[in-house]
Design a protein around this motif. Structure first.
Motif, PDB file in Angstrom:
ATOM      1  N   ILE A   1      41.748   9.988  20.858  1.00 32.53           N
ATOM      2  CA  ILE A   1      40.916  10.747  19.939  1.00 32.53           C
ATOM      3  C   ILE A   1      40.495   9.854  18.785  1.00 32.53           C
ATOM      4  N   CYS A   2      39.555  10.313  18.018  1.00 37.05           N
ATOM      5  CA  CYS A   2      39.123   9.612  16.814  1.00 37.05           C
ATOM      6  C   CYS A   2      39.880  10.179  15.606  1.00 37.05           C
ATOM      7  N   LEU A   3      40.082   9.329  14.637  1.00 36.88           N
ATOM      8  CA  LEU A   3      40.777   9.722  13.418  1.00 36.88           C
ATOM      9  C   LEU A   3      40.145  10.979  12.828  1.00 36.88           C
ATOM     10  N   GLY A   4      40.972  11.982  12.545  1.00 38.15           N
ATOM     11  CA  GLY A   4      40.483  13.221  11.959  1.00 38.15           C
ATOM     12  C   GLY A   4      40.147  14.308  12.962  1.00 38.15           C
ATOM     13  N   GLU A   5      40.110  13.985  14.252  1.00 37.55           N
ATOM     14  CA  GLU A   5      39.845  15.020  15.254  1.00 37.55           C
ATOM     15  C   GLU A   5      41.098  15.874  15.465  1.00 37.55           C
ATOM     16  N   VAL A  44      45.752   5.863  12.174  1.00 37.17           N
ATOM     17  CA  VAL A  44      45.546   5.285  13.497  1.00 37.17           C
ATOM     18  C   VAL A  44      46.876   4.795  14.058  1.00 37.17           C
ATOM     19  N   ASN A  45      47.185   5.183  15.300  1.00 34.10           N
ATOM     20  CA  ASN A  45      48.409   4.756  15.974  1.00 34.10           C
ATOM     21  C   ASN A  45      48.495   5.489  17.318  1.00 34.10           C
ATOM     22  N   SER A  46      49.541   5.185  18.095  1.00 26.59           N
ATOM     23  CA  SER A  46      49.881   5.959  19.291  1.00 26.59           C
ATOM     24  C   SER A  46      51.043   6.867  18.928  1.00 26.59           C
ATOM     25  N   ASP A  67      53.658   8.271  23.907  1.00 26.16           N
ATOM     26  CA  ASP A  67      52.310   7.733  23.674  1.00 26.16           C
ATOM     27  C   ASP A  67      51.215   8.616  24.267  1.00 26.16           C
ATOM     28  N   ILE A  68      51.363   9.906  24.154  1.00 26.48           N
ATOM     29  CA  ILE A  68      50.422  10.852  24.748  1.00 26.48           C
ATOM     30  C   ILE A  68      49.121  10.958  23.948  1.00 26.48           C
ATOM     31  N   VAL A  69      49.189  10.633  22.657  1.00 29.31           N
ATOM     32  CA  VAL A  69      47.999  10.684  21.810  1.00 29.31           C
ATOM     33  C   VAL A  69      47.775   9.301  21.209  1.00 29.31           C
ATOM     34  N   GLU A  70      46.564   8.788  21.409  1.00 26.48           N
ATOM     35  CA  GLU A  70      46.190   7.517  20.785  1.00 26.48           C
ATOM     36  C   GLU A  70      45.021   7.798  19.844  1.00 26.48           C
ATOM     37  N   VAL A  71      45.239   7.523  18.570  1.00 27.54           N
ATOM     38  CA  VAL A  71      44.238   7.794  17.549  1.00 27.54           C
ATOM     39  C   VAL A  71      43.520   6.487  17.217  1.00 27.54           C
ATOM     40  N   HIS A  72      42.174   6.533  17.286  1.00 31.75           N
ATOM     41  CA  HIS A  72      41.351   5.347  17.048  1.00 31.75           C
ATOM     42  C   HIS A  72      40.539   5.501  15.769  1.00 31.75           C
ATOM     43  N   GLY A 141      34.364   6.143  21.706  1.00 28.70           N
ATOM     44  CA  GLY A 141      33.493   7.279  21.417  1.00 28.70           C
ATOM     45  C   GLY A 141      33.497   7.707  19.971  1.00 28.70           C
ATOM     46  N   CYS A 142      34.152   6.961  19.105  1.00 29.38           N
ATOM     47  CA  CYS A 142      34.168   7.274  17.678  1.00 29.38           C
ATOM     48  C   CYS A 142      32.881   6.724  17.062  1.00 29.38           C
ATOM     49  N   SER A 143      32.288   7.483  16.150  1.00 32.68           N
ATOM     50  CA  SER A 143      30.999   7.067  15.603  1.00 32.68           C
ATOM     51  C   SER A 143      30.951   7.184  14.087  1.00 32.68           C
TER      52      SER A 143
END
Length: 167
Positions: A1-5, A44-46, A67-72, A141-143
């Motif tokens: 996911i993207c940071l903040g989602e 940001v992290n896993s 590590d089910i969620v990776e934040v980008h 996919g983060c914009s």
């Protein structure tokens, strides 16, 4: 996911026992007792998500998903036009893309025209104030976007004769 989602967690059980309580840990120091919680990560992290449930008969069960969620993070959108002000007769502008962390670029020139080049050259044909936007997207996919205003001014020309006859 993207940071903040927002991450939505859906509890699914194959057991016939009635669960009375849920205790989720989201791996970032946050917890929830909701059956189907939602969570927003702030950095940001896993992350691991763990769950401990308690049935109506007093039985406990737990599981952890590593590590089910990776934040980008978002890419950084930035550009500089060769001119912020131009006349309609010399309205070709180079857009220097200074973005970081992006693999996709979408330029909107505020006149129905677009470009997907990294650093396009564009000519404006009408005097007007244009809000040019650049949207950049990274591999995940983060914009992010940036807008700058370009002013195209009308050009007036006058013909002044250098000779005349007195008739």
């Amino acid at each position: 996911i993207c940071l903040g989602e927002i991450v939505d967690v859906l509890y699914v059980s194959k057991s016939n026992e009635d669960v009375e309580s849920w205790n989720y840990s989201f791996g970032d120091g946050s917890f929830s007792n909701d059956k189907n919680p939602s969570h927003t990560y702030k950095y940001v992290n896993s992350f691991d998500i763990s769950l401990e449930v308690l049935s109506s008969k007093g039985c406990r069960n737990d599981t952890i998903m590593l590590d089910i969620v990776e934040v980008h993070d978002f890419p950084f959108a930035d550009f500089q036009p060769s001119k912020l002000f131009a006349s309609e007769l010399s309205s070709e502008i180079i857009f220097y893309n200074n973005s970081e962390g992006a693999v996709y670029y979408e330029w909107d020139f505020d006149n129905g025209e677009y470009s997907f080049e990294k650093s396009p050259v564009f000519r404006f044909y009408e005097p007007h104030s244009y809000d040019v936007s650049l949207t950049v997207i990274n591999d995940f996919g983060c914009s992010s976007s940036m807008i700058k205003t370009i002013q195209i001014n009308p050009e007036y020309t006058f013909f002044i004769p250098d000779a005349f006859t007195p008739d």
